[in-house]
Design a protein around this motif. Structure first.
Motif, PDB file in Angstrom:
ATOM      1  N   THR A 161       9.145  23.841  36.948  1.00  0.00           N
ATOM      2  CA  THR A 161      10.965  24.910  36.606  1.00  0.00           C
ATOM      3  C   THR A 161      11.507  24.210  35.857  1.00  0.00           C
ATOM      4  OG1 THR A 161      10.657  25.066  38.568  1.00  0.00           O
ATOM      5  CG2 THR A 161       9.878  27.129  38.019  1.00  0.00           C
ATOM      6  N   PRO A 200      15.451  30.052  38.792  1.00  0.00           N
ATOM      7  CA  PRO A 200      14.596  29.213  37.796  1.00  0.00           C
ATOM      8  C   PRO A 200      13.995  29.377  36.797  1.00  0.00           C
ATOM      9  CG  PRO A 200      14.658  29.253  40.223  1.00  0.00           C
ATOM     10  CD  PRO A 200      14.953  30.204  40.331  1.00  0.00           C
ATOM     11  N   PRO A 202      11.038  29.416  34.213  1.00  0.00           N
ATOM     12  CA  PRO A 202       9.515  28.775  34.261  1.00  0.00           C
ATOM     13  C   PRO A 202       9.047  28.920  33.077  1.00  0.00           C
ATOM     14  CG  PRO A 202       9.892  31.114  34.678  1.00  0.00           C
ATOM     15  CD  PRO A 202      11.095  31.061  35.059  1.00  0.00           C
TER      16      PRO A 202
END
Length: 209
Positions: A161, A200, A202
């Motif tokens: 991430t 985040p 990914p």
């Protein structure tokens, strides 16, 4: 997971690398790692000062034990120029549930029903380039070195991430064959139904076909 090579890779200097560039496998306790950790700390504090508390920042930087970044489950690599760290990165074995949409996975069998990796998966962490040495292709070199070591340790798959305020990092991962697992990671407008704002980004990459 079968470890094909449990020992560290020897240091090497590639023929086409910038003069004096050396690749070195190190442990988290090595003093040479300190500039990497300090640089990442400044980067995170600068970009996410309004999203992460000081406690959250410290928790992220100290969350993983040193053994997680060492063979036979991990690695930590530095690029040194004239003996000084200019870039680096690490990986560990991912055992926790992953982020990202199942429909975007390259293979549906990559995770179990709880989102936990169903195949041995190396999670890339601590990818860093010294701010005075950017735009030299060093991050690509770090990725290549980490991918080689993960493959040698028997990992068929990578996961990582990056932060929502690091578009250059997301662009690098897309350009080097990593599959974005959310719309935002793909550089598209985020879908609020499945993505948290400022969450985040990914990615995954298979090392085997």
């Amino acid at each position: 997971m079968t470890a094909l090579s449990a020992g560290p890779h020897p240091s090497s200097t590639a023929p086409d690398a910038p003069s004096g560039l050396e690749v070195r496998d190190v442990r988290l306790s090595d003093p040479l790692v300190e500039p990497l950790l300090a640089g990442l700390s400044v980067e995170y504090r600068t970009r996410y000062h309004d999203l992460l508390t000081e406690e959250q920042h410290k928790a992220e930087m100290t969350h993983y034990a040193a053994d997680e970044f060492a063979p036979p489950v991990g690695a930590l690599v530095l690029l040194l120029e004239h003996g000084e760290p200019v870039a680096g990165g690490a990986f560990r074995r991912r055992l926790e549930p992953e982020l990202g949409e199942t429909a975007r996975l390259a293979r549906a069998d990559a995770r179990d029903a709880d989102g936990v990796p169903a195949v041995p998966t190396a999670e890339l962490k601590r990818i860093w380039t010294h701010d005075a040495h950017r735009r030299r292709g060093l991050a690509r070199r770090v990725l290549s070195e980490l991918e080689t070591r993960a493959r040698d340790l028997g990992y068929p798959r990578l996961y990582l991430t990056t932060g929502p305020r690091q578009p250059e990092a997301a662009g690098l991962y897309r350009a080097t064959g990593y599959t974005p697992l959310t719309a935002a990671a793909a550089g598209e407008p985020a879908d609020p139904a499945v993505e948290q704002p400022f969450g985040p980004l990914p990615f995954e990459k298979w090392l085997t076909t």
